[in-house]
Design an enzyme around this catalytic site. Structure first.
Site, PDB file in Angstrom:
ATOM      1  CG  PHE A 126      56.401  44.226  79.035  1.00 14.19           C
ATOM      2  CD1 PHE A 126      56.885  44.289  76.965  1.00 14.19           C
ATOM      3  CD2 PHE A 126      55.639  44.821  79.079  1.00 14.19           C
ATOM      4  CE1 PHE A 126      55.940  44.527  75.899  1.00 14.19           C
ATOM      5  CE2 PHE A 126      54.715  45.380  78.461  1.00 14.19           C
ATOM      6  CZ  PHE A 126      55.069  45.059  76.854  1.00 14.19           C
ATOM      7  CG  ASP A 203      55.236  39.359  82.314  1.00 11.92           C
ATOM      8  OD1 ASP A 203      54.906  38.473  81.045  1.00 11.92           O
ATOM      9  OD2 ASP A 203      54.580  40.434  82.518  1.00 11.92           O
ATOM     10  CE1 TYR A 228      48.208  41.569  74.707  1.00 11.37           C
ATOM     11  CE2 TYR A 228      46.522  42.027  76.164  1.00 11.37           C
ATOM     12  CZ  TYR A 228      48.131  42.356  75.451  1.00 11.37           C
ATOM     13  OH  TYR A 228      49.071  43.330  76.466  1.00 11.37           O
ATOM     14  CE  LYS A 229      51.440  40.254  75.208  1.00 12.92           C
ATOM     15  NZ  LYS A 229      52.634  40.646  75.752  1.00 12.92           N
ATOM     16  NE  ARG A 377      57.881  41.108  69.741  1.00 17.38           N
ATOM     17  CZ  ARG A 377      56.901  41.104  70.604  1.00 17.38           C
ATOM     18  NH1 ARG A 377      57.729  40.940  71.826  1.00 17.38           N
ATOM     19  NH2 ARG A 377      55.692  41.291  69.881  1.00 17.38           N
TER      20      ARG A 377
HETATM   21  C1  LIG Z   1      52.483  42.344  76.633  1.00 19.95           C
HETATM   22  C2  LIG Z   1      53.116  41.775  77.678  1.00 19.95           C
HETATM   23  C3  LIG Z   1      52.614  42.914  79.213  1.00 19.95           C
HETATM   24  C4  LIG Z   1      50.956  43.623  78.195  1.00 19.95           C
HETATM   25  O1  LIG Z   1      50.563  43.892  79.308  1.00 19.95           O
HETATM   26  P1  LIG Z   1      49.034  44.795  79.344  1.00 19.95           P
HETATM   27  O2  LIG Z   1      48.750  45.166  81.178  1.00 19.95           O
HETATM   28  O3  LIG Z   1      48.267  43.855  78.840  1.00 19.95           O
HETATM   29  O4  LIG Z   1      49.039  46.276  78.006  1.00 19.95           O
HETATM   30  C5  LIG Z   1      53.179  43.018  79.826  1.00 19.95           C
HETATM   31  N1  LIG Z   1      54.913  42.221  80.168  1.00 19.95           N
HETATM   32  C6  LIG Z   1      54.731  41.156  79.203  1.00 19.95           C
HETATM   33  C7  LIG Z   1      56.416  40.713  79.587  1.00 19.95           C
HETATM   34  C8  LIG Z   1      54.776  41.405  77.512  1.00 19.95           C
HETATM   35  O5  LIG Z   1      55.091  40.787  77.487  1.00 19.95           O
END
Ligand SMILES: *Cc1c(COP(=O)(O)O)cnc(C)c1O
Length: 402
Positions: A126, A203, A228-229, A377
């Site tokens: 990401f 992560d 939040y996911k 997705r």
């Molecule tokens: C959604 C996501 C993030 C999001 O980071 P935020 O600081 O909450 O915006 C980070 N890493 C991964 C792998 C994600 O899927």
């Protein structure tokens, strides 16, 4: 003859949970396949929010800090640890955004390995993870060491072995790849990193709440993940971070704030970190932002992560079956693993026409996500997604391509 979506919904042992979310059957949303980006709100949150405003905040007021808010980052962390991380108490804390939480643990991990010059990360990770590693490498005089994984798969043990050396300080990987949903082998990769004398940061954004995780049992050093996911905490709800008890005495974090010290209310001179995971707290915790995930944890604890994973696999298997029948003949590619044992809670499909299709899908109240350059997705959130809405979305994509 394969089962129809309606059959599968009727037979789904978790079907009743869909109704525990707000507006799950509202006609304004024909299919919501983006729960892995923003989970639906749990219904119970409405009552929780109202009573929080009227009671804990409304009348306890500042006394709320003594009635649980001060301890909440660690107490809620323990609850997440037990429900979905395989983490014993005292190693998980809830606080800032995922990005900031990842920064804290990557930085803490790197500082545990002085004299080693490389931080391993992959090109498929990401963006925030990659940017953080670039930034931390620059500020600590290190170099990112890149893995180039198969885009439709993900980082394998061999990929990691290929870059490990006596210069590796830390390895930063996603457990479930945000694009392909490939599940990396947490146990084997963690072991390989340790064999090379390095530490690992996982992560967990796309696995937590959908895929079972065993942080303690697999010997993970540090981790962080979104709420939040699949934990349905609401837009921007604070992330959690995990620090193995092995590191809690020696690890330091880079954002030394007043809430993470031995005695915050002494307001003394000189930073003296608290014992245990509390030292990873920085400032005043976002209590309001924690309410949503608490309502979801009630549901997850009721169901258990293994039944959630079963439903998740059933949903992605069904989506792939529909893909094979409806979308593959139209030239759509599957960019996710076919093997369910290495596939998380979503699938990604690619077609050159998809960028132009997204607006039409959203206009038809079919809501998947788009991932560049040409990926749609389909996020299948086990507690709130039905087989019927999955079918509706794939049928709509097929019709629009025709
Ligand atoms: C959604 C996501 C993030 C999001 O980071 P935020 O600081 O909450 O915006 C980070 N890493 C991964 C792998 C994600 O899927």
């Amino acid at each position: 003859m394969t089962a129809t979506a309606v059959d599968l919904d009727v037979r789904d042992p978790l079907r009743a949970y869909r109704d525990r979310f707000v507006a799950a059957d509202d006609p304004a949303v024909a299919a919501y396949l983006d729960g892995n980006s923003l989970g639906r709100p749990p219904k119970a949150l409405q009552e929780r929010m109202a009573s929080f405003v009227a009671g804990a905040w409304g009348t306890d007021l500042i006394r709320g800090w003594d009635k649980g808010w001060f301890d909440k980052p660690v107490a809620l962390g323990d609850r997440i640890g037990a429900a979905v991380l395989g983490a014993a108490p005292g190693q998980t804390v809830v606080g800032e955004s995922t990005t900031v939480s990842l920064y804290k643990v990557i930085r803490a991990a790197v500082d545990q390995r002085p004299g080693r010059s490389e931080i391993v990360v992959d090109r498929g990770n990401f963006p925030t993870d990659r940017y953080l590693v670039e930034g931390i490498a620059a500020e600590t005089g290190r170099t990112p060491r890149w893995i180039e994984p198969d885009p439709a798969g993900g980082v394998t043990l061999d990929d990691v072995r290929g870059v490990l050396s006596d210069q590796t300080a830390v390895v930063v990987l996603s457990h479930v790849a945000f694009r392909s949903a490939h599940i990396s082998d947490m146990a084997a990769i963690t072991r390989a990193a340790h064999d090379a004398g390095a530490l690992i940061v996982w992560d967990l954004c796309h696995s937590v709440g959908a895929v079972p995780i065993e942080l303690d049992a697999t010997g993970v050093d540090f981790a962080a993940g979104c709420t939040y996911k699949y934990l349905n905490g609401g837009p921007g709800s604070p992330a959690f971070l995990y620090v193995s008890s092995r590191h809690l005495e020696s690890a330091t974090q880079p954002i030394q704030g007043w809430m993470g010290v031995k005695d915050a209310f002494a307001m003394g001179q000189g930073y003296e970190p608290a014992d245990g995971i509390r030292r990873f707290v920085s400032g005043t915790p976002p209590i309001v932002g924690m309410l949503g995930m608490e309502a979801t944890l009630d549901l997850i604890e009721e169901v258990g992560i293994s039944r959630i994973r079963e439903k998740s696999i059933a949903l992605t298997e069904f989506a792939i079956e529909k893909y094979d029948r409806i979308l593959a003949p139209r030239g759509v590619e599957l960019s996710s693993p076919r093997d369910a044992s290495v596939r998380g809670g979503h699938i990604t499909i690619d077609h050159p026409a998809f960028p132009a299709l997204m607006e039409r899908l959203w206009a038809a109240n079919i809501i998947p996500d788009f991932r560049p350059p040409t990926g749609i997705r389909l996020g299948l959130s086990p507690l709130s997604t039905s087989f019927s809405e999955t079918e509706r979305a794939i049928n709509a994509i097929g019709e629009m391509l025709a």
